[in-house]
Design a protein around this motif. Sequence first.
Motif, PDB file in Angstrom:
ATOM      1  N   GLY A 116       0.744  -0.924  -0.042  1.00  0.00           N
ATOM      2  CA  GLY A 116       0.094   0.014   0.009  1.00  0.00           C
ATOM      3  C   GLY A 116       0.908   1.408  -0.026  1.00  0.00           C
ATOM      4  O   GLY A 116       1.828   1.011   0.217  1.00  0.00           O
ATOM      5  N   TRP A 117       0.248   2.171  -0.391  1.00  0.00           N
ATOM      6  CA  TRP A 117       0.727   3.648  -0.215  1.00  0.00           C
ATOM      7  C   TRP A 117       0.992   4.467   1.284  1.00  0.00           C
ATOM      8  O   TRP A 117      -0.085   4.248   1.483  1.00  0.00           O
ATOM      9  N   HIS A 118       1.817   4.657   1.484  1.00  0.00           N
ATOM     10  CA  HIS A 118       2.148   5.259   2.789  1.00  0.00           C
ATOM     11  C   HIS A 118       1.684   6.709   3.130  1.00  0.00           C
ATOM     12  O   HIS A 118       1.653   6.998   4.160  1.00  0.00           O
ATOM     13  N   GLY A 119       1.220   7.304   2.142  1.00  0.00           N
ATOM     14  CA  GLY A 119       0.805   8.717   2.079  1.00  0.00           C
ATOM     15  C   GLY A 119       1.589   9.688   1.849  1.00  0.00           C
ATOM     16  O   GLY A 119       1.136  10.852   2.130  1.00  0.00           O
ATOM     17  N   ALA A 120       2.705   9.914   1.731  1.00  0.00           N
ATOM     18  CA  ALA A 120       3.780  10.893   1.254  1.00  0.00           C
ATOM     19  C   ALA A 120       4.466  10.715  -0.116  1.00  0.00           C
ATOM     20  O   ALA A 120       5.113   9.725  -0.380  1.00  0.00           O
ATOM     21  N   PRO A 121       4.213  11.637  -0.845  1.00  0.00           N
ATOM     22  CA  PRO A 121       4.700  11.556  -2.185  1.00  0.00           C
ATOM     23  C   PRO A 121       6.281  11.944  -2.007  1.00  0.00           C
ATOM     24  O   PRO A 121       6.678  12.339  -1.261  1.00  0.00           O
ATOM     25  N   ASP A 122       6.793  11.140  -3.329  1.00  0.00           N
ATOM     26  CA  ASP A 122       8.142  11.456  -3.600  1.00  0.00           C
ATOM     27  C   ASP A 122       9.234  10.771  -2.253  1.00  0.00           C
ATOM     28  O   ASP A 122       9.917  11.294  -1.934  1.00  0.00           O
ATOM     29  N   GLU A 123       8.556   9.817  -1.628  1.00  0.00           N
ATOM     30  CA  GLU A 123       9.374   9.305  -0.595  1.00  0.00           C
ATOM     31  C   GLU A 123       9.554   7.551  -0.835  1.00  0.00           C
ATOM     32  O   GLU A 123       8.407   7.216  -1.113  1.00  0.00           O
ATOM     33  N   THR A 124      10.642   7.130  -0.446  1.00  0.00           N
ATOM     34  CA  THR A 124      10.579   5.736  -0.673  1.00  0.00           C
ATOM     35  C   THR A 124      11.002   5.118   0.618  1.00  0.00           C
ATOM     36  O   THR A 124      11.922   5.532   1.487  1.00  0.00           O
ATOM     37  N   LEU A 125      10.214   4.081   1.198  1.00  0.00           N
ATOM     38  CA  LEU A 125      10.369   3.290   2.380  1.00  0.00           C
ATOM     39  C   LEU A 125      10.660   1.812   2.056  1.00  0.00           C
ATOM     40  O   LEU A 125      10.298   1.541   0.952  1.00  0.00           O
ATOM     41  N   GLU A 126      11.489   1.095   2.814  1.00  0.00           N
ATOM     42  CA  GLU A 126      12.035  -0.219   2.665  1.00  0.00           C
ATOM     43  C   GLU A 126      10.635  -0.918   3.088  1.00  0.00           C
ATOM     44  O   GLU A 126      10.102  -0.650   4.277  1.00  0.00           O
ATOM     45  N   PRO A 127      10.641  -2.234   2.785  1.00  0.00           N
ATOM     46  CA  PRO A 127       9.527  -3.115   3.317  1.00  0.00           C
ATOM     47  C   PRO A 127       9.843  -3.248   4.804  1.00  0.00           C
ATOM     48  O   PRO A 127      11.070  -3.379   5.239  1.00  0.00           O
ATOM     49  N   PHE A 128       8.850  -3.565   5.664  1.00  0.00           N
ATOM     50  CA  PHE A 128       9.013  -3.909   7.053  1.00  0.00           C
ATOM     51  C   PHE A 128       7.983  -4.829   7.606  1.00  0.00           C
ATOM     52  O   PHE A 128       7.154  -5.190   6.948  1.00  0.00           O
ATOM     53  N   ASP A 129       8.310  -5.394   8.578  1.00  0.00           N
ATOM     54  CA  ASP A 129       7.658  -6.243   9.604  1.00  0.00           C
ATOM     55  C   ASP A 129       6.875  -5.329  10.762  1.00  0.00           C
ATOM     56  O   ASP A 129       7.455  -4.697  11.283  1.00  0.00           O
ATOM     57  N   HIS A 130       5.541  -5.665  10.711  1.00  0.00           N
ATOM     58  CA  HIS A 130       4.864  -5.224  11.851  1.00  0.00           C
ATOM     59  C   HIS A 130       4.012  -6.097  12.527  1.00  0.00           C
ATOM     60  O   HIS A 130       2.793  -6.701  11.828  1.00  0.00           O
ATOM     61  N   ASP A 131       3.974  -6.782  13.736  1.00  0.00           N
ATOM     62  CA  ASP A 131       3.314  -7.688  14.303  1.00  0.00           C
ATOM     63  C   ASP A 131       3.553  -9.029  13.329  1.00  0.00           C
ATOM     64  O   ASP A 131       4.665  -9.363  13.010  1.00  0.00           O
ATOM     65  N   VAL A 132       2.519  -9.153  12.823  1.00  0.00           N
ATOM     66  CA  VAL A 132       2.532 -10.415  11.875  1.00  0.00           C
ATOM     67  C   VAL A 132       2.300 -10.489  10.290  1.00  0.00           C
ATOM     68  O   VAL A 132       2.345 -11.207   9.645  1.00  0.00           O
TER      69      VAL A 132
END
Length: 50
Positions: A3-19
């Motif tokens: 999904g899109w995290h909500g901020a344009p022109d920004e790249t985030l690495e995949p991550f784990d949250h809970d399960v």
Amino acid sequence: MVGWHGAPDETLEPFDHDVFHLVPVGLSALEVERYYEASPTPPCGRSTTT
């Protein structure tokens, strides 16, 4: 989950949250403007006039 995290022109690495393994999708400011802010018709083709 993807999904899109909500901020344009920004790249985030995949991550784990809970399960969940989350994969952020990057969008440019132009893509956000064209898709989210400049829709020529209302969602589902509904008219805004009665």
